[in-house]
Design a protein around this motif. Sequence first.
Motif: not given
Length: 92
Positions: A84-87, A77-80, A26-31
């Motif tokens: 993909d880049s979230s540790e 693209d931004a969501l994916q 969820v946080n990666a999606m908000w980011k």
Amino acid sequence: MSTGSSVAWRISVGTVTCSFDKFAVVNAMWKAGASAVTIQGQRVVSTTGIKCVGNTVVLHGVPYAPPYEITAIGDLDALQESLDSSEYVDGY
């Protein structure tokens, strides 16, 4: 109502089922600038509590069993890229 493209992320039974993995997605999606996020079809807002009870997640007082589907509306693209880049997401 939010409109745009969406991306869904599925967390299966065999993976960690604590609330932290849902928070990470969820946080990666908000980011990434998502205009709306849902877990199991329930809208997630800033005050939504994601509570882990055994291997179920409780949202708005309703328990849900895995697999979990988290969906976001926004730039695909931004969501994916954010997922993909979230540790943190990578850990799950």
